[in-house]
Every structure is written in structure tokens, then in C-alpha cells.
Scaffold this motif. Structure first.
Motif, PDB file in Angstrom:
ATOM      1  N   ASP A 538       0.873  -1.330  -0.003  1.00 37.10           N
ATOM      2  CA  ASP A 538       0.146   0.114  -0.137  1.00 37.10           C
ATOM      3  C   ASP A 538       0.824   1.433   0.037  1.00 37.10           C
ATOM      4  O   ASP A 538       2.081   1.303   0.739  1.00 37.10           O
ATOM      5  N   PRO A 539       0.511   2.182  -0.776  1.00 32.79           N
ATOM      6  CA  PRO A 539       1.144   3.672  -0.589  1.00 32.79           C
ATOM      7  C   PRO A 539       1.223   3.900   0.775  1.00 32.79           C
ATOM      8  O   PRO A 539       0.583   3.700   1.531  1.00 32.79           O
ATOM      9  N   LEU A 540       2.256   4.836   1.108  1.00 35.95           N
ATOM     10  CA  LEU A 540       2.577   5.202   2.452  1.00 35.95           C
ATOM     11  C   LEU A 540       2.718   6.959   1.953  1.00 35.95           C
ATOM     12  O   LEU A 540       3.824   7.410   1.718  1.00 35.95           O
ATOM     13  N   LYS A 541       1.778   7.606   2.468  1.00 35.49           N
ATOM     14  CA  LYS A 541       1.828   8.995   2.338  1.00 35.49           C
ATOM     15  C   LYS A 541       2.547   9.695   3.454  1.00 35.49           C
ATOM     16  O   LYS A 541       2.174   9.712   4.522  1.00 35.49           O
ATOM     17  N   ALA A 542       3.713  10.308   3.278  1.00 33.75           N
ATOM     18  CA  ALA A 542       4.650  11.088   4.110  1.00 33.75           C
ATOM     19  C   ALA A 542       5.012  12.282   3.724  1.00 33.75           C
ATOM     20  O   ALA A 542       5.578  12.338   2.634  1.00 33.75           O
ATOM     21  N   PRO A 543       4.986  13.371   4.522  1.00 34.41           N
ATOM     22  CA  PRO A 543       5.267  14.657   4.126  1.00 34.41           C
ATOM     23  C   PRO A 543       6.829  14.468   3.887  1.00 34.41           C
ATOM     24  O   PRO A 543       7.662  13.988   4.376  1.00 34.41           O
ATOM     25  N   PHE A 544       7.376  15.496   2.820  1.00 31.97           N
ATOM     26  CA  PHE A 544       8.697  15.568   2.600  1.00 31.97           C
ATOM     27  C   PHE A 544       8.930  17.077   2.374  1.00 31.97           C
ATOM     28  O   PHE A 544       8.108  17.929   1.804  1.00 31.97           O
ATOM     29  N   ALA A 545      10.253  17.362   2.399  1.00 35.62           N
ATOM     30  CA  ALA A 545      10.740  18.922   2.252  1.00 35.62           C
ATOM     31  C   ALA A 545      10.637  19.183   0.677  1.00 35.62           C
ATOM     32  O   ALA A 545      11.575  18.588   0.036  1.00 35.62           O
ATOM     33  N   GLY A 546      10.068  20.224   0.290  1.00 36.16           N
ATOM     34  CA  GLY A 546      10.392  20.788  -1.136  1.00 36.16           C
ATOM     35  C   GLY A 546       9.394  19.984  -1.999  1.00 36.16           C
ATOM     36  O   GLY A 546       9.766  18.773  -2.539  1.00 36.16           O
ATOM     37  N   ARG A 547       8.706  20.732  -2.706  1.00 32.97           N
ATOM     38  CA  ARG A 547       7.561  20.011  -3.794  1.00 32.97           C
ATOM     39  C   ARG A 547       7.619  20.774  -5.058  1.00 32.97           C
ATOM     40  O   ARG A 547       7.483  22.092  -5.024  1.00 32.97           O
ATOM     41  N   LEU A 548       7.992  20.097  -6.152  1.00 32.70           N
ATOM     42  CA  LEU A 548       8.034  20.881  -7.346  1.00 32.70           C
ATOM     43  C   LEU A 548       6.577  21.393  -7.701  1.00 32.70           C
ATOM     44  O   LEU A 548       5.599  21.020  -7.428  1.00 32.70           O
ATOM     45  N   GLY A 549       6.806  22.764  -7.975  1.00 36.11           N
ATOM     46  CA  GLY A 549       5.492  23.506  -8.388  1.00 36.11           C
ATOM     47  C   GLY A 549       4.731  24.045  -7.257  1.00 36.11           C
ATOM     48  O   GLY A 549       4.028  24.741  -7.089  1.00 36.11           O
ATOM     49  N   ASN A 550       5.222  23.638  -5.983  1.00 37.55           N
ATOM     50  CA  ASN A 550       4.449  24.035  -4.727  1.00 37.55           C
ATOM     51  C   ASN A 550       5.663  23.784  -3.784  1.00 37.55           C
ATOM     52  O   ASN A 550       5.660  23.040  -2.731  1.00 37.55           O
ATOM     53  N   VAL A 551       6.450  25.015  -3.567  1.00 36.81           N
ATOM     54  CA  VAL A 551       7.626  24.736  -2.780  1.00 36.81           C
ATOM     55  C   VAL A 551       7.233  24.871  -1.179  1.00 36.81           C
ATOM     56  O   VAL A 551       6.576  26.091  -0.838  1.00 36.81           O
ATOM     57  N   GLN A 552       7.466  23.937  -0.607  1.00 35.07           N
ATOM     58  CA  GLN A 552       7.243  23.873   0.748  1.00 35.07           C
ATOM     59  C   GLN A 552       8.326  23.525   1.622  1.00 35.07           C
ATOM     60  O   GLN A 552       8.441  22.181   1.675  1.00 35.07           O
ATOM     61  N   LEU A 553       9.247  24.271   2.151  1.00 38.09           N
ATOM     62  CA  LEU A 553      10.396  23.809   2.822  1.00 38.09           C
ATOM     63  C   LEU A 553      10.398  23.574   4.172  1.00 38.09           C
ATOM     64  O   LEU A 553       9.799  24.719   4.645  1.00 38.09           O
ATOM     65  N   SER A 554      10.827  22.773   4.695  1.00 39.48           N
ATOM     66  CA  SER A 554      10.896  22.330   6.380  1.00 39.48           C
ATOM     67  C   SER A 554      12.083  22.472   6.830  1.00 39.48           C
ATOM     68  O   SER A 554      12.425  22.264   7.798  1.00 39.48           O
ATOM     69  N   VAL A 555      12.917  23.681   6.226  1.00 41.07           N
ATOM     70  CA  VAL A 555      14.150  24.194   6.754  1.00 41.07           C
ATOM     71  C   VAL A 555      14.032  25.665   7.253  1.00 41.07           C
ATOM     72  O   VAL A 555      13.287  26.430   6.790  1.00 41.07           O
ATOM     73  N   ALA A 556      15.014  25.768   8.096  1.00 45.34           N
ATOM     74  CA  ALA A 556      14.919  27.064   8.698  1.00 45.34           C
ATOM     75  C   ALA A 556      15.509  28.261   8.042  1.00 45.34           C
ATOM     76  O   ALA A 556      14.879  29.355   7.866  1.00 45.34           O
ATOM     77  N   LYS A 557      16.360  28.000   7.069  1.00 39.21           N
ATOM     78  CA  LYS A 557      16.941  29.032   6.280  1.00 39.21           C
ATOM     79  C   LYS A 557      17.015  28.482   4.889  1.00 39.21           C
ATOM     80  O   LYS A 557      17.468  27.344   4.855  1.00 39.21           O
ATOM     81  N   ALA A 558      16.467  29.081   3.769  1.00 42.18           N
ATOM     82  CA  ALA A 558      16.630  28.937   2.610  1.00 42.18           C
ATOM     83  C   ALA A 558      18.391  29.051   2.164  1.00 42.18           C
ATOM     84  O   ALA A 558      18.820  29.883   2.932  1.00 42.18           O
ATOM     85  N   GLN A 559      18.640  28.297   1.056  1.00 43.74           N
ATOM     86  CA  GLN A 559      20.006  28.472   0.888  1.00 43.74           C
ATOM     87  C   GLN A 559      20.360  29.583   0.114  1.00 43.74           C
ATOM     88  O   GLN A 559      19.549  29.942  -0.830  1.00 43.74           O
ATOM     89  N   PRO A 560      21.497  30.018   0.230  1.00 46.85           N
ATOM     90  CA  PRO A 560      21.799  31.248  -0.686  1.00 46.85           C
ATOM     91  C   PRO A 560      22.181  31.064  -2.243  1.00 46.85           C
ATOM     92  O   PRO A 560      22.637  30.036  -2.337  1.00 46.85           O
ATOM     93  N   ALA A 561      21.809  32.095  -2.817  1.00 45.02           N
ATOM     94  CA  ALA A 561      22.140  32.121  -4.273  1.00 45.02           C
ATOM     95  C   ALA A 561      23.956  32.112  -4.146  1.00 45.02           C
ATOM     96  O   ALA A 561      24.395  32.592  -3.411  1.00 45.02           O
ATOM     97  N   VAL A 562      24.178  31.561  -5.308  1.00 43.53           N
ATOM     98  CA  VAL A 562      25.642  31.479  -5.697  1.00 43.53           C
ATOM     99  C   VAL A 562      26.086  32.287  -6.730  1.00 43.53           C
ATOM    100  O   VAL A 562      25.366  32.481  -7.786  1.00 43.53           O
TER     101      VAL A 562
END
Length: 562
Positions: A538-562
């Protein structure tokens, strides 16, 4: 000539995928299963296979390795790139670096968007969990009782912690588990080892079941072609000790020979692009344009610096030191011999606007140009870095019908402007990490590419002249819908247009995953073995960080531009 032996299933290739499929199918005592492997068995007494730190030995010798080279790569100044591939039970899992990486959850959402129905992260997560036995992490994401033992590295050198601290100083997040809900960030590298021993798929899946009476394993047997009669795969012709033999399949032939060898076997069988087959002198049995196309890999760059002796493995690589390391490992399975010396890793974004990490950095406490054979030398450390979502595509072709002839492999690395710009960015990201204050007192002279290599043009030339394979070839028999002319197999691995023939290995990836590919191959094998048996977790729905098209990051700080 005696009549060929008959089996329900014939699996070609006893490697990372084939060993798993053989285990799962033969669990049903009513099924008779044959596993064919071109290389030898992996003897328990062979320390070069069992000791994690000895992995470089079999990367460079023919006993267990195909030792492939690419054709001259047109965008790498005509260089040929080395591609080791395992030729032994366990396949490349018996000779690789044991870097245990599932890929990013978004990789599998991407597969669905590329036509691989039923391969979302929710669909694949239960199979990742089923194959592993992990000592830490969240129970929602990690398995506890699977065949493959997984452990974090012990951070055996202080420079690993230096690397992790530098990542935070540069503004990147830490991650508690690169194979959990958040791949993005700096963290510990998992590795598949079992109490100090390499946990290849042969060790984890074949060794416990070799006594099954319904499982036959034939080694040193090079598959020539699939025998196709009236549109159905009926068996396999193979070469063993110079003799041509055949085996017949009542139900299916399963190709698990890898991203180079599975398309080769199909092409020799007359299945593939008609024009390519004609050039090789092979009669067309079934036109399938995508066979051997869509070849992908990660192009990796190694940057090196000198450092104090205490922070580096290099001074410990004298003959005497290596003998003592080996002796301790043989007696206790402990010490530097139990490590792959690749214990800290980072997955970061090459651009701050991205919703997912697209770049991998591996820290290695030794000088290296290739990433797998450290040599006695002045103390140093290396960062291996590569962009994970290349747009360059290549192909695997065959020169003739000779089953012993090496394939013609061309990746076309850096053939797109997108990939060239990402290569330059990779070098700058790695340098930025080593420039952080955590490396003060550790960082010595930059050896590769060197302090004079500063302009974009010079950095790109360094990448062209030194870039090497990440050893992650994939995509040459890609999954997809029948309507897509480049699809080779459907979402259950069944070949388009030929009955009773399936492909299960990295060649079915629609696109290469983010990170090392051996664990995704294991997952594919687990999932498609279930498909053969008419089962599905059976599929297992579990949240994860970062979704294509709908960015939802579970990190405290976004990464800097290079």
C-alpha cells in the motif's frame, strides 16, 4: 545436444537488482528460478569484496569488473571516461562505494510526470523501507527489519565535522537524515555495511537463500540474446566457458544486467532501433527506438586541498599502515577498514529559487583525482561535487552481434549550455564551503583546480579536462507509456511489444535520481518483483521537504544564491 533446461523465470544478471528478484521469486517453492551471472561468485573469503575500505581494488581489476570506457566524449575534449561495472554476484553493489542514498522524494514525483504511473514517492517509500534495516531515524520513513543493513559512518576523522560546520557557516541547513523527510542539507552519509562487512545484494539477498532447491545460480555465463518466438520471449542463449547454451522460460525472461548490458542484450536479440541494428549486422525482430537511448549519469568534479596530517587518511596509506588496518579489520571488523571513507555529504541547491536540492557534495578526508583509490601522498582532503539533474543525454550501441564485444557508450557530458553553467557553479559552491572559517587551520593549498583557475572559462576547462563519472548510468530502457516512442518498458517493467520479457534495473529509470543510484535500483527490484507476483504494498503518504511546483521547505534557512 541435450534439451535446454526449463524454468518459470530466467533472470539475466545477478547484481544489485537481479539478486533481489531471484530471492523474492524463489520464495515461492512452486516457482523454478534461474539466475545467470556473467561474473564469478563472491566468495566469503575474498577480503577485497568484503572489506569496505578495500573497494578501490576491484574498481580497477578485471576479475570482478567490466572496466568499460566511454567513446571519446565530444564535450570533454575527446577524453574517454572510465566506467567500472560489477561482474560478480551482487554486481556493482559488490564493488561500489556503498553510499546509501535513496534519492530525493521529488525524483519520484518527476518520474510520474515523465510517464511512470505508480512510481510516486508514496508508492516507492514502502519498498525503500522493506529492503533496509537501519539503526536510526524516524519509523515513518526508515525500515528496521529488511535484508540490507544500513549504518551511518562514525566520522573517523575530525575533518568530517569541519565540513559539516562549514556548511552551516555558509548558510545551509543541517539534515538529521538524508534518507528521511528532508534530504536537503549537510549531514551524515548512510552506508550499506553489516557489522563491518559490505552488505551487497549478494550478501543480503542471495547468501541466506542459496540452499533453496528451486533456485539455480549459474555463474561465468555471459548472456548472448533473448530467444523470441512469435512475439514472445521463450528463453536465453548464453556462453559459458566457451560453450553456447540455452535455457527456456515458461513464464518470463527478466533482464537485470544494468544500464549498459541490458540494452546490449536487447540489441543483440534484434530489439531496438532498426537503423542501429542494421549497422551492427543484426536482423530486426522488433522495432523499439528507445533501446539504448536516454543514457544519463552524474558528471563529478574533484577539488583537492592539502591539510594537516591528523585530518587526513593519506598518511595512513603506507604499506605498513595498510597492513595494520587490514589485520585489525580481519580480527575485529573494526577500525579504518570498516569505513568507505565517505561519511559526510551535502545536498544543496545550485540556485536559491529552486524547490529541491540539485547538487551533491561528498567530503573525503584524502587527496584523490578519481574518488575511489586514495594513494600514499602528503595529507589532503577532497570534495567531490556534481549536478544531479543533467540535461545531456547519450546512448549505448553495439558494434556487432559478438556478445563479448564492449559496447559503444557515449554520454555527451556537458553537451548543453545548462549543464556547462551548472558545472561552473559546482566548483564555486565547493570553494565557498572550504573558504568558511571552520576550515581555518585545516585548509592548506588548493591543489585542484588550483588558485589560478578563477574565470568561468578556466573553471569550465578544468571541468572538461577532469570531470569523471559518478558511476550512476541509467535510463537506457526507460519506463513510460506506449504512446511515447522512446518508452521501452511500461510501469511494471514489461517490454513494449514483446510478451514474457521484462527489464528490472537502472536502465528503466525515466531520469537519474538525486544522489547515488544503487539504492533506487534495489527499490525498483523490490517493487517490480512484487508486480511479477501480482502483489503491491500500500502507498505510504509521508510529508517531505520541497515539492515541485509548490515549494514547501521544512528548513529554517533557505540556501543562498551562488
Amino acid at each position: 545436444m541435450t534439451s535446454p533446461a526449463e524454468f518459470d523465470y530466467i533472470i539475466v544478471g545477478g547484481g544489485s537488482a537481479g539478486a533481489i528478484v531471484a530471492n523474492r521469486l524463489s520464495a515461492d517453492p512452486k516457482l523454478r528460478v534461474l539466475l545467470l551471472e556473467a561474473g564469478p561468485a563472491d566468495r566469503d573469503s575474498d577480503w577485497t569484496v568484503r572489506m569496505p575500505a578495500a573497494m578501490g581494488i576491484n574498481f580497477e581489476r578485471a576479475k570482478y569488473n567490466y572496466l568499460y570506457n566511454s567513446e571519446p566524449e565530444p564535450y570533454l575534449n575527446g577524453r574517454q571516461v572510465f566506467h567500472p561495472r560489477g561482474k560478480i554476484l551482487g554486481g556493482s553493489s559488490s564493488i561500489n562505494g556503498m553510499c546509501y542514498t535513496r534519492g530525493n522524494p521529488n525524483d519520484y514525483e518527476r518520474w510520474v510526470s515523465e510517464g511512470a504511473a505508480g512510481w510516486s514517492y508514496a508508492d516507492v517509500l514502502p519498498y525503500f523501507k522493506r529492503l533496509e534495516s537501519f539503526e536510526g531515524g524516524d519509523d515513518l520513513y526508515r525500515g528496521r527489519s529488511g535484508p540490507v543493513k544500513v549504518r551511518n559512518g562514525p566520522l573517523s576523522f575530525s575533518s568530517y565535522n569541519t565540513f559539516l560546520a562549514a556548511g552551516e557557516q555558509a548558510g545551509y541547513p543541517r539534515t538529521a537524515d538524508i534518507n528521511g523527510p528532508q534530504q536537503e542539507g549537510f549531514g551524515l552519509f548512510d552506508r550499506n555495511t553489516d557489522d563491518g562487512i559490505r552488505a551487497s545484494t549478494s550478501w543480503a539477498y542471495l547468501r541466506p537463500v542459496r540452499g533453496r532447491k528451486n533456485l539455480s545460480i549459474i555463474t561465468e555465463a555471459t548472456a548472448d540474446k533473448v530467444l523470441v518466438e512469435e512475439g514472445r520471449a521463450r528463453g536465453v542463449a548464453y556462453i559459458q566457458r566457451g560453450l553456447r547454451k540455452e535455457a527456456r522460460a515458461r513464464r518470463e525472461v527478466i533482464l537485470s544486467a544494468g544500464a549498459f548490458n541490458s540494452p546490449q542484450i536487447l540489441l543483440r536479440s534484434g530489439i531496438g532501433p532498426g537503423e542501429a541494428l542494421r549497422k551492427a549486422g543484426i536482423a530486426l525482430v522488433h522495432e523499439l527506438p528507445g533501446v539504448g537511448r536516454n543514457l544519463q549519469d552524474h558528471l563529478e568534479f574533484y577539488l583537492c586541498w592539502t591539510c594537516p596530517p591528523a585530518a587526513s587518511l593519506n598518511p595512513r596509506l603506507t604499506k605498513l599502515s595498510k597492513a595494520l588496518i587490514g589485520l585489525r579489520w580481519m580480527l575485529t571488523r573494526k577500525g579504518l577498514g570498516e569505513s568507505n571513507h565517505d561519511e559526510a555529504v551535502a545536498f544543496v541547491r545550485s540556485e536559491a529559487a529552486l524547490g529541491y536540492p540539485d547538487t551533491e557534495m561528498q567530503f573525503m578526508p584524502f587527496q584523490t583525482a578519481t574518488g575511489y583509490v586514495p594513494q600514499p601522498s602528503p595529507a589532503g582532503f577532497s570534495i567531490a561535487i556534481c549536478h544531479q539533474r543533467p540535461k545531456s543525454r547519450g546512448q549505448v550501441e553495439i558494434p556487432s552481434a559478438d556478445p563479448l564485444a564492449a559496447p559503444h557508450i557515449t554520454f555527451n557530458y556537458l553537451s548543453t549550455e545548462f549543464d556547462r553553467q551548472k558545472a561552473i557553479t559546482c566548483v564555486r559552491i565547493a570553494r565557498n564551503i572550504v573558504a568558511q572559517r571552520a576550515f581555518d587551520g585545516v585548509r592548506g593549498e588548493e591543489l585542484r583546480p588550483g588558485p589560478d583557475t578563477t574565470s568561468d572559462e578556466a573553471v569550465l576547462e578544468f571541468c572538461r579536462n577532469t570531470g569523471t563519472s559518478g558511476f550512476h548510468p541509467s535510463g537506457t530502457c526507460r519506463m513510460g507509456p506506449k504512446e511515447n516512442a522512446q518508452s521501452v518498458v511500461d510501469s511494471d517493467g514489461r517490454l513494449q511489444g514483446v510478451e514474457g520479457l521484462r527489464v528490472i534495473d537502472a536502465s528503466v529509470f525515466p531520469s537519474v535520481t538525486t544522489g547515488n543510484t544503487n539504492v533506487p535500483v534495489m527499490m525498483v527490484a523490490e517493487k517490480l518483483a512484487d508486480a511479477i507476483l501480482g502483489r503491491k504494498l500500500d502507498p505510504l503518504k509521508a510529508p517531505f521537504a520541497g515539492r515541485l511546483g509548490n515549494v514547501q521547505l521544512s528548513v529554517a534557512k533557505a540556501q543562498p544564491a551562488v
